[in-house]
Design an enzyme around this catalytic site. Structure first.
Site, PDB file in Angstrom:
ATOM      1  N   HIS A  29      -6.153   8.027  12.236  1.00 49.80           N
ATOM      2  CA  HIS A  29      -5.723   6.622  12.243  1.00 49.80           C
ATOM      3  C   HIS A  29      -4.251   6.464  11.913  1.00 49.80           C
ATOM      4  O   HIS A  29      -3.823   5.410  11.455  1.00 49.80           O
ATOM      5  CB  HIS A  29      -6.585   5.802  11.267  1.00 49.80           C
ATOM      6  CG  HIS A  29      -8.026   5.769  11.670  1.00 49.80           C
ATOM      7  ND1 HIS A  29      -9.036   5.530  10.789  1.00 49.80           N
ATOM      8  CD2 HIS A  29      -8.616   5.958  12.880  1.00 49.80           C
ATOM      9  CE1 HIS A  29     -10.200   5.562  11.436  1.00 49.80           C
ATOM     10  NE2 HIS A  29      -9.981   5.827  12.699  1.00 49.80           N
TER      11      HIS A  29
ATOM     12  N   GLY B 275     -16.563  10.790   1.566  1.00 48.66           N
ATOM     13  CA  GLY B 275     -15.951   9.503   1.231  1.00 48.66           C
ATOM     14  C   GLY B 275     -15.757   8.570   2.397  1.00 48.66           C
ATOM     15  O   GLY B 275     -14.732   7.881   2.483  1.00 48.66           O
ATOM     16  N   THR B 276     -16.742   8.540   3.301  1.00 52.25           N
ATOM     17  CA  THR B 276     -16.619   7.574   4.393  1.00 52.25           C
ATOM     18  C   THR B 276     -17.917   6.801   4.560  1.00 52.25           C
ATOM     19  O   THR B 276     -19.007   7.328   4.387  1.00 52.25           O
ATOM     20  CB  THR B 276     -16.237   8.249   5.731  1.00 52.25           C
ATOM     21  OG1 THR B 276     -16.170   7.237   6.751  1.00 52.25           O
ATOM     22  CG2 THR B 276     -17.233   9.325   6.141  1.00 52.25           C
ATOM     23  N   SER B 277     -17.744   5.513   4.885  1.00 48.23           N
ATOM     24  CA  SER B 277     -18.927   4.649   5.059  1.00 48.23           C
ATOM     25  C   SER B 277     -19.558   4.873   6.430  1.00 48.23           C
ATOM     26  O   SER B 277     -20.605   4.305   6.728  1.00 48.23           O
ATOM     27  CB  SER B 277     -18.514   3.176   4.916  1.00 48.23           C
ATOM     28  OG  SER B 277     -17.486   2.889   5.873  1.00 48.23           O
TER      29      SER B 277
ATOM     30  N   CYS C 156       8.847   0.561  15.924  1.00 45.74           N
ATOM     31  CA  CYS C 156       8.799  -0.821  16.412  1.00 45.74           C
ATOM     32  C   CYS C 156       7.548  -0.972  17.283  1.00 45.74           C
ATOM     33  O   CYS C 156       7.025   0.029  17.801  1.00 45.74           O
ATOM     34  CB  CYS C 156      10.055  -1.175  17.190  1.00 45.74           C
ATOM     35  SG  CYS C 156      10.281  -0.201  18.665  1.00 45.74           S
TER      36      CYS C 156
ATOM     37  N   CYS D  68      15.477  -2.182  20.234  1.00 45.64           N
ATOM     38  CA  CYS D  68      14.882  -3.076  21.251  1.00 45.64           C
ATOM     39  C   CYS D  68      14.578  -4.468  20.724  1.00 45.64           C
ATOM     40  O   CYS D  68      14.026  -5.304  21.429  1.00 45.64           O
ATOM     41  CB  CYS D  68      13.597  -2.450  21.798  1.00 45.64           C
ATOM     42  SG  CYS D  68      12.285  -2.367  20.590  1.00 45.64           S
TER      43      CYS D  68
ATOM     44  N   ARG E 107       0.845  -1.213   0.000  1.00 48.39           N
ATOM     45  CA  ARG E 107       0.000   0.000   0.000  1.00 48.39           C
ATOM     46  C   ARG E 107       0.872   1.252   0.000  1.00 48.39           C
ATOM     47  O   ARG E 107       0.585   2.244  -0.671  1.00 48.39           O
ATOM     48  CB  ARG E 107      -0.935  -0.003   1.211  1.00 48.39           C
ATOM     49  CG  ARG E 107      -2.033  -1.028   1.138  1.00 48.39           C
ATOM     50  CD  ARG E 107      -2.774  -1.169   2.460  1.00 48.39           C
ATOM     51  NE  ARG E 107      -3.433   0.078   2.878  1.00 48.39           N
ATOM     52  CZ  ARG E 107      -4.013   0.246   4.076  1.00 48.39           C
ATOM     53  NH1 ARG E 107      -3.983  -0.742   4.962  1.00 48.39           N
ATOM     54  NH2 ARG E 107      -4.601   1.379   4.391  1.00 48.39           N
TER      55      ARG E 107
HETATM   56  C1  BV8 Z   1     -10.927   2.043  19.206  1.00 49.22           C
HETATM   57  C2  BV8 Z   1      -5.880   2.423   9.800  1.00 49.22           C
HETATM   58  C3  BV8 Z   1     -10.950   1.611  21.571  1.00 49.22           C
HETATM   59  C4  BV8 Z   1      -5.321   1.087   9.390  1.00 49.22           C
HETATM   60  C5  BV8 Z   1      -8.236   2.065  10.367  1.00 49.22           C
HETATM   61  C6  BV8 Z   1     -17.618   1.840  19.294  1.00 49.22           C
HETATM   62  C7  BV8 Z   1     -16.753   2.699  19.933  1.00 49.22           C
HETATM   63  C8  BV8 Z   1     -15.385   2.519  19.839  1.00 49.22           C
HETATM   64  C9  BV8 Z   1     -14.853   1.454  19.080  1.00 49.22           C
HETATM   65  C10 BV8 Z   1     -15.724   0.604  18.459  1.00 49.22           C
HETATM   66  C11 BV8 Z   1     -17.088   0.774  18.566  1.00 49.22           C
HETATM   67  N1  BV8 Z   1     -17.663  -0.205  17.855  1.00 49.22           N
HETATM   68  C12 BV8 Z   1     -16.723  -0.999  17.298  1.00 49.22           C
HETATM   69  C13 BV8 Z   1     -15.528  -0.540  17.660  1.00 49.22           C
HETATM   70  C14 BV8 Z   1     -14.278  -1.141  17.277  1.00 49.22           C
HETATM   71  C15 BV8 Z   1     -13.738  -0.594  15.951  1.00 49.22           C
HETATM   72  C16 BV8 Z   1     -14.778  -0.348  14.906  1.00 49.22           C
HETATM   73  O1  BV8 Z   1     -15.226   0.777  14.707  1.00 49.22           O
HETATM   74  N2  BV8 Z   1     -15.129  -1.382  14.177  1.00 49.22           N
HETATM   75  C17 BV8 Z   1     -16.078  -1.221  13.078  1.00 49.22           C
HETATM   76  C18 BV8 Z   1     -15.638  -2.094  11.912  1.00 49.22           C
HETATM   77  C19 BV8 Z   1     -17.449  -1.558  13.593  1.00 49.22           C
HETATM   78  N3  BV8 Z   1     -13.002   0.610  16.197  1.00 49.22           N
HETATM   79  C20 BV8 Z   1     -11.723   0.501  16.608  1.00 49.22           C
HETATM   80  O2  BV8 Z   1     -11.188  -0.567  16.848  1.00 49.22           O
HETATM   81  C21 BV8 Z   1     -10.928   1.789  16.782  1.00 49.22           C
HETATM   82  N4  BV8 Z   1     -10.274   1.741  18.066  1.00 49.22           N
HETATM   83  O3  BV8 Z   1     -12.029   2.493  19.197  1.00 49.22           O
HETATM   84  O4  BV8 Z   1     -10.209   1.715  20.371  1.00 49.22           O
HETATM   85  C22 BV8 Z   1     -11.796   0.361  21.498  1.00 49.22           C
HETATM   86  C23 BV8 Z   1     -11.285  -0.809  20.949  1.00 49.22           C
HETATM   87  C24 BV8 Z   1     -12.095  -1.970  20.907  1.00 49.22           C
HETATM   88  C25 BV8 Z   1     -13.399  -1.933  21.348  1.00 49.22           C
HETATM   89  C26 BV8 Z   1     -13.924  -0.731  21.873  1.00 49.22           C
HETATM   90  C27 BV8 Z   1     -13.111   0.402  21.957  1.00 49.22           C
HETATM   91  C28 BV8 Z   1      -9.844   1.892  15.734  1.00 49.22           C
HETATM   92  C29 BV8 Z   1     -10.449   2.147  14.384  1.00 49.22           C
HETATM   93  C30 BV8 Z   1      -9.328   2.501  13.385  1.00 49.22           C
HETATM   94  C31 BV8 Z   1      -8.924   1.281  12.588  1.00 49.22           C
HETATM   95  N5  BV8 Z   1      -7.934   1.657  11.570  1.00 49.22           N
HETATM   96  N6  BV8 Z   1      -7.300   2.483   9.485  1.00 49.22           N
HETATM   97  C32 BV8 Z   1      -5.314   0.922   7.891  1.00 49.22           C
HETATM   98  O5  BV8 Z   1      -5.663   1.855   7.149  1.00 49.22           O
HETATM   99  O6  BV8 Z   1      -4.898  -0.174   7.439  1.00 49.22           O
HETATM  100  S1  BV8 Z   1      -9.839   2.121   9.935  1.00 49.22           S
HETATM  101  C33 BV8 Z   1      -9.915   1.968   8.258  1.00 49.22           C
HETATM  102  O7  BV8 Z   1     -11.192   1.518   7.973  1.00 49.22           O
HETATM  103  C34 BV8 Z   1      -9.784   3.272   7.552  1.00 49.22           C
HETATM  104  O8  BV8 Z   1      -8.866   4.155   8.126  1.00 49.22           O
HETATM  105  C35 BV8 Z   1     -11.157   3.814   7.609  1.00 49.22           C
HETATM  106  O9  BV8 Z   1     -11.354   4.609   8.729  1.00 49.22           O
HETATM  107  C36 BV8 Z   1     -12.001   2.598   7.780  1.00 49.22           C
HETATM  108  C37 BV8 Z   1     -12.797   2.385   6.543  1.00 49.22           C
HETATM  109  O10 BV8 Z   1     -13.755   3.375   6.591  1.00 49.22           O
HETATM  110  P1  BV8 Z   1     -13.901   4.415   5.397  1.00 49.22           P
HETATM  111  O11 BV8 Z   1     -12.779   5.373   5.432  1.00 49.22           O
HETATM  112  O12 BV8 Z   1     -15.255   4.936   5.512  1.00 49.22           O
HETATM  113  O13 BV8 Z   1     -13.710   3.568   4.107  1.00 49.22           O
HETATM  114  P2  BV8 Z   1     -14.691   2.475   3.533  1.00 49.22           P
HETATM  115  O14 BV8 Z   1     -13.923   1.695   2.548  1.00 49.22           O
HETATM  116  O15 BV8 Z   1     -15.379   1.799   4.667  1.00 49.22           O
HETATM  117  O16 BV8 Z   1     -15.817   3.342   2.780  1.00 49.22           O
HETATM  118  C38 BV8 Z   1     -15.456   4.092   1.651  1.00 49.22           C
HETATM  119  C39 BV8 Z   1     -16.607   5.040   1.396  1.00 49.22           C
HETATM  120  O17 BV8 Z   1     -16.241   5.880   0.318  1.00 49.22           O
HETATM  121  C40 BV8 Z   1     -17.882   4.324   0.989  1.00 49.22           C
HETATM  122  O18 BV8 Z   1     -18.983   4.888   1.666  1.00 49.22           O
HETATM  123  C41 BV8 Z   1     -17.979   4.608  -0.512  1.00 49.22           C
HETATM  124  O19 BV8 Z   1     -19.327   4.723  -0.947  1.00 49.22           O
HETATM  125  C42 BV8 Z   1     -17.307   5.932  -0.619  1.00 49.22           C
HETATM  126  N7  BV8 Z   1     -16.685   6.228  -1.912  1.00 49.22           N
HETATM  127  C43 BV8 Z   1     -16.205   5.363  -2.827  1.00 49.22           C
HETATM  128  N8  BV8 Z   1     -15.713   6.063  -3.885  1.00 49.22           N
HETATM  129  C44 BV8 Z   1     -15.883   7.377  -3.600  1.00 49.22           C
HETATM  130  C45 BV8 Z   1     -16.501   7.492  -2.344  1.00 49.22           C
HETATM  131  N9  BV8 Z   1     -16.803   8.668  -1.782  1.00 49.22           N
HETATM  132  C46 BV8 Z   1     -16.494   9.781  -2.489  1.00 49.22           C
HETATM  133  N10 BV8 Z   1     -15.893   9.760  -3.701  1.00 49.22           N
HETATM  134  C47 BV8 Z   1     -15.585   8.577  -4.285  1.00 49.22           C
HETATM  135  N11 BV8 Z   1     -14.994   8.562  -5.507  1.00 49.22           N
END
Ligand code: BV8
Length: 259
Positions: free
Chosen positions: A120, A197-199, A128, A160, A71
């Site tokens: 993020h 652009g976020t789901s 590390c 480390c 990536r």
């Molecule tokens: C955390 C970095 C404490 C890595 C990423 C409630 C409260 C707190 C946490 C949670 C909760 N419920 C669940 C959780 C846990 C979890 C979570 O949210 N899970 C989801 C799946 C339900 N959250 C976490 O773990 C977070 N940590 O809260 O810590 C905690 C922990 C555990 C339990 C409780 C509390 C950490 C979240 C961050 C993870 N890291 N990224 C990497 O990139 O590899 S997240 C990663 O996925 C991305 O960064 C991004 O944020 C996410 C994907 O979302 P989108 O950006 O919206 O992208 P996606 O592909 O989904 O959608 C694309 C959109 O674009 C679509 O809508 C599409 O229609 C649209 N699109 C397409 N083309 C276009 C367009 N729009 C405009 N123009 C276009 N051309």
């Protein structure tokens, strides 16, 4: 009857403190696959939500590290599309346009936006796993893939001895405190939030527009597809970022010229 671009331009031109929140869709037109897009090669059999976790890195470090380096190599080779330039143009026009992004590709800064909060973390920075000792991204870029399928053994930290990982926030990991504090402050202060652009399914980022709206801000969603937030949006602009944002900037420039 005004177009949606004119309506959104009107909202932004009259805003006291607009901010932008972006997700992976913001980078789609630059060729960066979203999290929803199918993965390719070795990773077709993985769900990104499973790969982007500390458990996956512990279990198969060469698969996860290889995925991030693949990536990273993609991202350094592409350019931000005109939608990014439009946000830079609006920042210069308004004097400020804070951007909170879920993306780790660094494209907002590369385009020239100066106030970017990366919720993020960043794909362009490595450390590390335990000691958080920085590891130069230049050294990551010259690592050779082991075998043709993308697997890559992560280097070991000289300080480390722990494995080197990308400086991103994985699922199950806390977001950086400074970024979360800044994002909360911006959300509470803004009167317009442009959601691009976020789901809107990943928390706590997905809670930000809800909080902004609860505090009286208007939220404009730019997305070609419906999301769980669409029905809550003050304006739902069903469009791609690369089309909508340049059109929005054009409308705002002409509105400001006629005042
Ligand atoms: C955390 C970095 C404490 C890595 C990423 C409630 C409260 C707190 C946490 C949670 C909760 N419920 C669940 C959780 C846990 C979890 C979570 O949210 N899970 C989801 C799946 C339900 N959250 C976490 O773990 C977070 N940590 O809260 O810590 C905690 C922990 C555990 C339990 C409780 C509390 C950490 C979240 C961050 C993870 N890291 N990224 C990497 O990139 O590899 S997240 C990663 O996925 C991305 O960064 C991004 O944020 C996410 C994907 O979302 P989108 O950006 O919206 O992208 P996606 O592909 O989904 O959608 C694309 C959109 O674009 C679509 O809508 C599409 O229609 C649209 N699109 C397409 N083309 C276009 C367009 N729009 C405009 N123009 C276009 N051309």
């Amino acid at each position: 009857m005004s177009t949606v671009a004119e309506r959104v331009a009107e909202i932004l031109v009259t805003a006291r403190y607009p901010i932008v929140l972006t997700g992976a869709g913001m980078s789609a037109e630059s060729g960066v696959p979203t999290f929803r897009d199918a993965m390719t090669g070795l990773w077709t059999r993985f769900d990104p939500h499973e790969l982007a976790t500390p458990e996956a890195f512990r279990r198969q470090p060469e698969v996860v590290f290889g995925w991030y380096v693949t990536r990273l190599r993609q991202v350094v080779a592409i350019d931000p599309h005109p939608g990014y330039q439009a946000l830079v143009h609006l920042e210069r026009l308004f004097g400020t346009l804070p951007i909170v992004t879920q993306n780790v590709d660094g494209l907002h800064r590369r385009a020239g936006s100066t106030d970017v909060t990366e919720l993020h973390g960043s794909l362009l920075s490595f450390r590390c796993a335990a000691g958080h000792h920085a590891f130069p991204v230049e050294e990551v870029l010259v690592l050779a893939q082991v075998g043709g399928d993308g697997r890559l053994d992560p280097p070991v930290c000289a300080s480390c001895g722990d494995l080197v990982r990308p400086n991103v926030v994985w699922f199950g990991e806390m977001l950086p405190e400074a970024a979360m504090t800044r994002a909360a402050l911006l959300t509470e202060h803004c009167d317009v939030l442009l959601l691009v652009g976020t789901s809107s399914v990943v928390y706590p980022a997905a809670a930000l527009p809800i909080r902004a709206q609860a505090l009286g801000a208007r939220v404009v969603e730019v997305n070609p597809a419906p999301t769980p937030f669409t029905r809550l949006a003050n304006v739902a602009w069903q469009a791609r970022a690369g089309d909508a944002l340049p059109e929005l900037a054009k409308q705002i420039v002409s509105m400001k010229a006629s005042t």
